[in-house]
Write a protein that holds these residues in place. Structure first.
Motif, short mmCIF file in Angstrom:
data_model
loop_
_atom_site.label_atom_id
_atom_site.label_comp_id
_atom_site.label_asym_id
_atom_site.label_seq_id
_atom_site.Cartn_x
_atom_site.Cartn_y
_atom_site.Cartn_z
N SER A 1 0.84 -1.19 0.00
CA SER A 1 0.00 0.00 0.00
C SER A 1 0.89 1.25 0.00
O SER A 1 1.99 1.26 0.54
N ARG A 2 0.38 2.29 -0.64
CA ARG A 2 1.12 3.54 -0.78
C ARG A 2 0.63 4.53 0.26
O ARG A 2 -0.57 4.67 0.49
N VAL A 3 1.56 5.24 0.89
CA VAL A 3 1.23 6.31 1.82
C VAL A 3 2.01 7.55 1.44
O VAL A 3 3.04 7.47 0.77
N GLU A 4 1.50 8.70 1.85
CA GLU A 4 2.17 9.96 1.58
C GLU A 4 2.70 10.52 2.89
O GLU A 4 1.96 10.63 3.87
N LEU A 5 3.98 10.85 2.91
CA LEU A 5 4.62 11.40 4.10
C LEU A 5 5.04 12.83 3.84
O LEU A 5 5.22 13.24 2.69
N ILE A 6 5.21 13.59 4.90
CA ILE A 6 5.73 14.94 4.77
C ILE A 6 7.24 14.84 4.65
O ILE A 6 7.90 14.16 5.43
N GLY A 7 7.79 15.50 3.64
CA GLY A 7 9.22 15.45 3.39
C GLY A 7 9.99 16.25 4.42
O GLY A 7 9.41 16.98 5.23
N PRO A 8 11.31 16.12 4.41
CA PRO A 8 12.15 16.86 5.35
C PRO A 8 11.91 18.37 5.24
O PRO A 8 11.79 18.90 4.14
N THR A 9 11.82 19.01 6.37
CA THR A 9 11.60 20.45 6.42
C THR A 9 12.74 21.10 7.18
O THR A 9 13.03 20.71 8.31
N PRO A 10 13.41 22.08 6.57
CA PRO A 10 14.51 22.72 7.29
C PRO A 10 14.00 23.47 8.51
O PRO A 10 12.93 24.05 8.50
N ARG A 11 14.79 23.42 9.58
CA ARG A 11 14.42 24.16 10.79
C ARG A 11 14.76 25.63 10.59
O ARG A 11 15.83 25.95 10.09
N PRO A 12 13.85 26.51 10.99
CA PRO A 12 14.18 27.94 10.89
C PRO A 12 15.25 28.31 11.89
O PRO A 12 15.32 27.72 12.97
N ALA A 13 16.06 29.28 11.53
CA ALA A 13 17.09 29.75 12.46
C ALA A 13 16.42 30.52 13.58
O ALA A 13 15.64 31.43 13.34
N ARG A 14 16.68 30.13 14.80
CA ARG A 14 16.10 30.80 15.96
C ARG A 14 17.22 31.06 16.97
O ARG A 14 17.68 30.15 17.63
N ALA A 15 17.65 32.28 17.03
CA ALA A 15 18.68 32.64 17.99
C ALA A 15 18.03 32.84 19.36
O ALA A 15 16.98 33.46 19.47
#
Length: 92
Positions: free
Chosen positions: A23-37
Motif C-alpha cells: 500500500s502507498r502512503v504519503e509522508l511529509i518530506g524533510p523540512t529545514p528548521r528555521p534559524a532561531r537565535a
C-alpha cells in the motif's frame, strides 16, 4: 495527508512511501528548521519539558517548537536535559 494551513509543514513537500504490504502512503518530506537565535538560557529541571517551558515563557504550550528549533538536538525529546541550559528564543 491533511495539514493545518498554519502549520510549519503546510508548504513542505510530500514523499511517496510504499509499505511492506504494497500500500502507498504519503509522508511529509524533510523540512529545514528555521534559524532561531536564543535571547537567554534557562536551566532545565527534572520536571521541565518543551511544553512546560513554552507555557512558562510564551504562555502557550503549542509554541514548544520555538524552543526545539533553538536546540542543536536532532530529536525534540533530547532538547531538554535536566541540569543543562535550554536556549529560549524570542516569541516572534
Amino acid at each position: 495527508m491533511a495539514v493545518d494551513k498554519n502549520s510549519r509543514y503546510a508548504k513542505s513537500g510530500r514523499v511517496a512511501w510504499m509499505r511492506a504490504d504494497g500500500s502507498r502512503v504519503e509522508l511529509i518530506g524533510p523540512t529545514p528548521r528555521p534559524a532561531r537565535a536564543a535571547i537567554f538560557a534557562a536551566m532545565a529541571t527534572d520536571t521541565d519539558r518543551l511544553d512546560t517551558l513554552a507555557t512558562r515563557y510564551y504562555r502557550d504550550p503549542l509554541k514548544l517548537w520555538r524552543i526545539a528549533d533553538a536546540s542543536a538536538a536532532l530529536d525534540p525529546f533530547d532538547a531538554v536535559v535536566p541540569g543543562m541550559p535550554v536556549q529560549i528564543p524570542p516569541d516572534k
